[in-house]
Structure formats: structure tokens, C-alpha cells
Design a protein around this motif. Structure first.
Motif, PDB file in Angstrom:
ATOM      1  N   LEU A 274       0.645  -1.217   0.519  1.00  0.00           N
ATOM      2  CA  LEU A 274       0.024   0.051   0.706  1.00  0.00           C
ATOM      3  C   LEU A 274       0.681   1.081  -0.187  1.00  0.00           C
ATOM      4  O   LEU A 274       0.596   2.416  -0.436  1.00  0.00           O
ATOM      5  CB  LEU A 274      -0.863   0.135   1.203  1.00  0.00           C
TER       6      LEU A 274
ATOM      7  N   TYR B 175       1.229   4.438  -2.982  1.00  0.00           N
ATOM      8  CA  TYR B 175       0.926   5.646  -2.235  1.00  0.00           C
ATOM      9  C   TYR B 175       2.359   6.372  -3.308  1.00  0.00           C
ATOM     10  O   TYR B 175       1.693   7.583  -3.485  1.00  0.00           O
ATOM     11  CB  TYR B 175       1.024   5.951  -1.457  1.00  0.00           C
TER      12      TYR B 175
ATOM     13  N   ARG C 295     -13.218  -2.082  -7.201  1.00  0.00           N
ATOM     14  CA  ARG C 295     -12.912  -0.624  -6.544  1.00  0.00           C
ATOM     15  C   ARG C 295     -10.853  -1.329  -6.038  1.00  0.00           C
ATOM     16  O   ARG C 295     -11.046  -1.532  -5.092  1.00  0.00           O
ATOM     17  CB  ARG C 295     -13.398   0.411  -6.226  1.00  0.00           C
ATOM     18  N   THR C 296     -10.121  -0.191  -6.624  1.00  0.00           N
ATOM     19  CA  THR C 296      -8.804  -1.358  -6.297  1.00  0.00           C
ATOM     20  C   THR C 296      -8.535   0.186  -5.859  1.00  0.00           C
ATOM     21  O   THR C 296      -8.460   1.571  -5.336  1.00  0.00           O
ATOM     22  CB  THR C 296      -8.024  -1.096  -7.808  1.00  0.00           C
ATOM     23  N   TRP C 297      -7.269  -0.364  -4.896  1.00  0.00           N
ATOM     24  CA  TRP C 297      -6.195   0.883  -4.238  1.00  0.00           C
ATOM     25  C   TRP C 297      -5.402   1.807  -5.365  1.00  0.00           C
ATOM     26  O   TRP C 297      -6.263   2.855  -5.260  1.00  0.00           O
ATOM     27  CB  TRP C 297      -4.997  -0.084  -3.213  1.00  0.00           C
ATOM     28  N   GLU C 298      -5.018   0.864  -5.992  1.00  0.00           N
ATOM     29  CA  GLU C 298      -4.398   1.874  -7.652  1.00  0.00           C
ATOM     30  C   GLU C 298      -5.986   2.614  -7.937  1.00  0.00           C
ATOM     31  O   GLU C 298      -4.919   4.165  -8.284  1.00  0.00           O
ATOM     32  CB  GLU C 298      -4.054   1.459  -8.478  1.00  0.00           C
TER      33      GLU C 298
ATOM     34  N   PHE D  21      -8.329   3.935  -6.149  1.00  0.00           N
ATOM     35  CA  PHE D  21      -8.710   4.971  -5.134  1.00  0.00           C
ATOM     36  C   PHE D  21      -7.614   6.297  -5.068  1.00  0.00           C
ATOM     37  O   PHE D  21      -8.312   7.797  -5.300  1.00  0.00           O
ATOM     38  CB  PHE D  21      -9.029   4.269  -4.183  1.00  0.00           C
ATOM     39  N   LEU D  22      -6.435   6.221  -5.526  1.00  0.00           N
ATOM     40  CA  LEU D  22      -5.280   6.318  -5.562  1.00  0.00           C
ATOM     41  C   LEU D  22      -5.368   7.591  -7.037  1.00  0.00           C
ATOM     42  O   LEU D  22      -4.763   8.511  -6.351  1.00  0.00           O
ATOM     43  CB  LEU D  22      -3.887   5.558  -5.365  1.00  0.00           C
TER      44      LEU D  22
END
Length: 61
Positions: free
Chosen positions: A4, A8, A47-50, A52-53
Motif C-alpha cells: 500500500l 501511494y 475498486r482497487t487501491w490504485e 482510489f489513489l
């Protein structure tokens, strides 16, 4: 957690040295074993972390 943090930093366009920090004790063992995760509802949303970022984080200049 390291994955994570790397995502970021990539989204922000930054490079930082990362050092492993091991959490000791029972809590650390539980986290390393994945006991804080659940598969219930794993197929809910895509929805992926990427993603979201990409929506929330602006790269620094």
C-alpha cells in the motif's frame, strides 16, 4: 502494508527508502498470518487501491 505504501508513493511520484518494521507479539503474528482479513464479501465491488489513489492523490511536482 508495504504494498500500500509503495502504491501511494508511486501515485505521488515520490521515491522514499522503505525499511521493514516487524510488529512483535501476538498482534504481529496475527497480522502476518492474515487473521485481520476476511473473505466475506470479497466479491463486492471492484475498486482497487490504485484506482482510489488515481482519484484522490495528486502527484507532487
Amino acid at each position: 502494508m508495504a504494498e500500500l505504501a509503495r502504491g501511494y508513493l508511486r501515485a505521488r511520484g515520490k521515491r522514499r527508502p522503505m525499511l521493514p518494521v516487524r510488529m512483535p507479539g501476538r498482534a504481529g503474528r496475527a497480522y502476518r498470518a492474515g487473521e485481520n482479513l476476511t473473505l466475506d464479501g470479497a466479491d463486492v465491488g471492484a475498486r482497487t487501491w490504485e484506482a482510489f489513489l488515481a482519484e484522490r492523490v495528486q502527484p507532487t511536482r
